[in-house]
Scaffold this motif. Structure first.
Motif, mmCIF file in Angstrom:
data_model
loop_
_atom_site.group_PDB
_atom_site.id
_atom_site.type_symbol
_atom_site.label_atom_id
_atom_site.label_comp_id
_atom_site.label_asym_id
_atom_site.label_seq_id
_atom_site.Cartn_x
_atom_site.Cartn_y
_atom_site.Cartn_z
ATOM 1 N N TYR A 63 -22.508 -11.409 83.747
ATOM 2 C CA TYR A 63 -22.139 -10.028 83.430
ATOM 3 C C TYR A 63 -21.800 -9.278 84.716
ATOM 4 O O TYR A 63 -20.858 -8.495 84.766
ATOM 5 N N TYR A 64 -22.567 -9.518 85.746
ATOM 6 C CA TYR A 64 -22.334 -8.908 87.057
ATOM 7 C C TYR A 64 -21.007 -9.380 87.638
ATOM 8 O O TYR A 64 -20.161 -8.578 88.053
ATOM 9 N N THR A 65 -20.815 -10.677 87.675
ATOM 10 C CA THR A 65 -19.602 -11.255 88.248
ATOM 11 C C THR A 65 -18.349 -10.731 87.564
ATOM 12 O O THR A 65 -17.375 -10.338 88.220
ATOM 13 N N TYR A 66 -18.374 -10.701 86.252
ATOM 14 C CA TYR A 66 -17.195 -10.274 85.501
ATOM 15 C C TYR A 66 -16.924 -8.772 85.669
ATOM 16 O O TYR A 66 -15.764 -8.344 85.632
ATOM 17 N N ARG A 67 -17.964 -7.987 85.861
ATOM 18 C CA ARG A 67 -17.747 -6.553 86.106
ATOM 19 C C ARG A 67 -17.127 -6.331 87.487
ATOM 20 O O ARG A 67 -16.260 -5.469 87.645
ATOM 21 N N ILE A 68 -17.553 -7.097 88.458
ATOM 22 C CA ILE A 68 -16.929 -7.043 89.779
ATOM 23 C C ILE A 68 -15.447 -7.368 89.651
ATOM 24 O O ILE A 68 -14.576 -6.644 90.183
ATOM 25 N N ASN A 69 -15.137 -8.450 88.967
ATOM 26 C CA ASN A 69 -13.743 -8.863 88.803
ATOM 27 C C ASN A 69 -12.906 -7.783 88.120
ATOM 28 O O ASN A 69 -11.753 -7.524 88.509
ATOM 29 N N ALA A 70 -13.469 -7.146 87.110
ATOM 30 C CA ALA A 70 -12.749 -6.104 86.374
ATOM 31 C C ALA A 70 -12.479 -4.892 87.253
ATOM 32 O O ALA A 70 -11.376 -4.330 87.234
ATOM 33 N N ALA A 71 -13.475 -4.480 88.027
ATOM 34 C CA ALA A 71 -13.303 -3.318 88.907
ATOM 35 C C ALA A 71 -12.244 -3.584 89.971
ATOM 36 O O ALA A 71 -11.400 -2.722 90.263
ATOM 37 N N VAL A 72 -12.271 -4.766 90.541
ATOM 38 C CA VAL A 72 -11.281 -5.135 91.559
ATOM 39 C C VAL A 72 -9.880 -5.147 90.957
ATOM 40 O O VAL A 72 -8.918 -4.641 91.551
ATOM 41 N N ALA A 73 -9.755 -5.712 89.758
ATOM 42 C CA ALA A 73 -8.446 -5.778 89.102
ATOM 43 C C ALA A 73 -7.889 -4.391 88.823
ATOM 44 O O ALA A 73 -6.697 -4.131 89.040
ATOM 45 N N ASP A 102 -21.453 -4.291 98.377
ATOM 46 C CA ASP A 102 -21.216 -5.390 99.317
ATOM 47 C C ASP A 102 -20.207 -6.389 98.757
ATOM 48 O O ASP A 102 -19.305 -6.853 99.466
ATOM 49 N N ASP A 103 -20.342 -6.707 97.475
ATOM 50 C CA ASP A 103 -19.436 -7.690 96.878
ATOM 51 C C ASP A 103 -18.047 -7.117 96.627
ATOM 52 O O ASP A 103 -17.050 -7.850 96.693
ATOM 53 N N LEU A 104 -17.956 -5.826 96.351
ATOM 54 C CA LEU A 104 -16.649 -5.197 96.200
ATOM 55 C C LEU A 104 -15.901 -5.172 97.531
ATOM 56 O O LEU A 104 -14.695 -5.441 97.588
ATOM 57 N N ILE A 105 -16.607 -4.853 98.601
ATOM 58 C CA ILE A 105 -15.984 -4.861 99.926
ATOM 59 C C ILE A 105 -15.517 -6.271 100.278
ATOM 60 O O ILE A 105 -14.413 -6.472 100.806
ATOM 61 N N ALA A 106 -16.346 -7.263 99.962
ATOM 62 C CA ALA A 106 -15.964 -8.660 100.222
ATOM 63 C C ALA A 106 -14.729 -9.061 99.425
ATOM 64 O O ALA A 106 -13.971 -9.940 99.851
ATOM 65 N N ALA A 107 -14.513 -8.369 98.287
ATOM 66 C CA ALA A 107 -13.354 -8.677 97.446
ATOM 67 C C ALA A 107 -12.126 -7.856 97.828
ATOM 68 O O ALA A 107 -11.089 -7.970 97.175
ATOM 69 N N GLY A 108 -12.245 -7.044 98.882
ATOM 70 C CA GLY A 108 -11.083 -6.327 99.382
ATOM 71 C C GLY A 108 -11.001 -4.849 99.053
ATOM 72 O O GLY A 108 -9.994 -4.197 99.346
ATOM 73 N N ILE A 109 -12.043 -4.276 98.448
ATOM 74 C CA ILE A 109 -12.047 -2.842 98.150
ATOM 75 C C ILE A 109 -12.483 -2.078 99.397
ATOM 76 O O ILE A 109 -13.536 -2.367 99.963
ATOM 77 N N PRO A 110 -11.705 -1.082 99.857
ATOM 78 C CA PRO A 110 -12.088 -0.313 101.045
ATOM 79 C C PRO A 110 -13.414 0.430 100.827
ATOM 80 O O PRO A 110 -13.645 1.005 99.767
#
Length: 209
Positions: A63-73, A102-110
């Motif tokens: 659930y956590y992983t998929y929410r990260i992916n959705a926010a980044v997208a 931390d994980d959003l920044i690692a995924a490229g979110i400023p």
């Protein structure tokens, strides 16, 4: 025999109430939840609802992983400008917002596009604080569909113009357990509205700019 009949009647009433509440919340959110990036309207702020990164077994919570992916997208498609992460930080050893950050920044979110709400102890708190503390009358909620529908129901009853983007759901036995718990969570959300329950904390306003 009479007591047994009363017990069966009581159980039937409770189950019927849960089913009707579940249906009503889904109906309230209809037309406001989106599965595709292309169709969802743009909002300034995406409200990312928190959850634990790890399961009690030690594995990663999908659930956590998929929410990260959705926010980044959403962010990379220019459908939101900021990500407001709202989650539980009830102890110094448990900090959902910072972990998400931390994980959003690692995924490229400023980093400057990420705002943290450390008092999102429940969905009610997260939704109400988005307006009361962070000044957002219109938001894009980011979670799984069942959670999004409940959040939109709460938002609508607090005069917040909310839409939602559905993160990928989780299948299997764990996903089924969460779905079953959602019936109780929806009943609790309805009771909270009935009795005008407020967030645990509000505090000073924080501007998102």
């Amino acid at each position: 025999m009479k007591k047994l009949k009363l017990l069966v009647l009581l159980i039937a009433i409770i189950v019927s109430g849960l089913i009707l509440t579940n249906y009503w919340i889904s109906y309230t959110a209809s037309g406001r939840v989106y599965d595709t990036i292309a169709k969802i309207p743009k909002n300034k702020v995406g409200l990312l609802l928190g959850t634990s990164k790890y399961l009690t077994s030690g594995g990663i919570n999908l659930y956590y992983t998929y929410r990260i992916n959705a926010a980044v997208a959403l962010y990379k498609a220019d459908k939101i400008e900021f990500i407001l992460i709202s989650g539980d930080n009830s102890t110094k050893h448990y900090d959902e917002p910072s972990t998400f950050k931390d994980d959003l920044i690692a995924a490229g979110i400023p980093e400057e596009k990420i705002v943290l709400d450390y008092a999102g102890f429940r969905t009610l708190d997260s939704v109400v604080r988005a307006k009361a503390v962070f000044g957002q009358d219109a938001i894009t909620i980011i979670s799984q569909q069942f959670h999004n529908e409940r959040a939109i129901y709460l938002a609508k009853n607090h005069d917040i113009n909310a839409i939602a983007f559905n993160a990928q759901d989780v299948s299997g036995r764990y996903g089924l357990k969460v779905q079953l718990r959602e019936y109780l969570a929806r009943a609790k959300a309805s009771m909270d509205l009935l009795f005008n329950v407020e967030p645990k904390f509000l505090g000073e306003k924080i501007e998102i700019k």
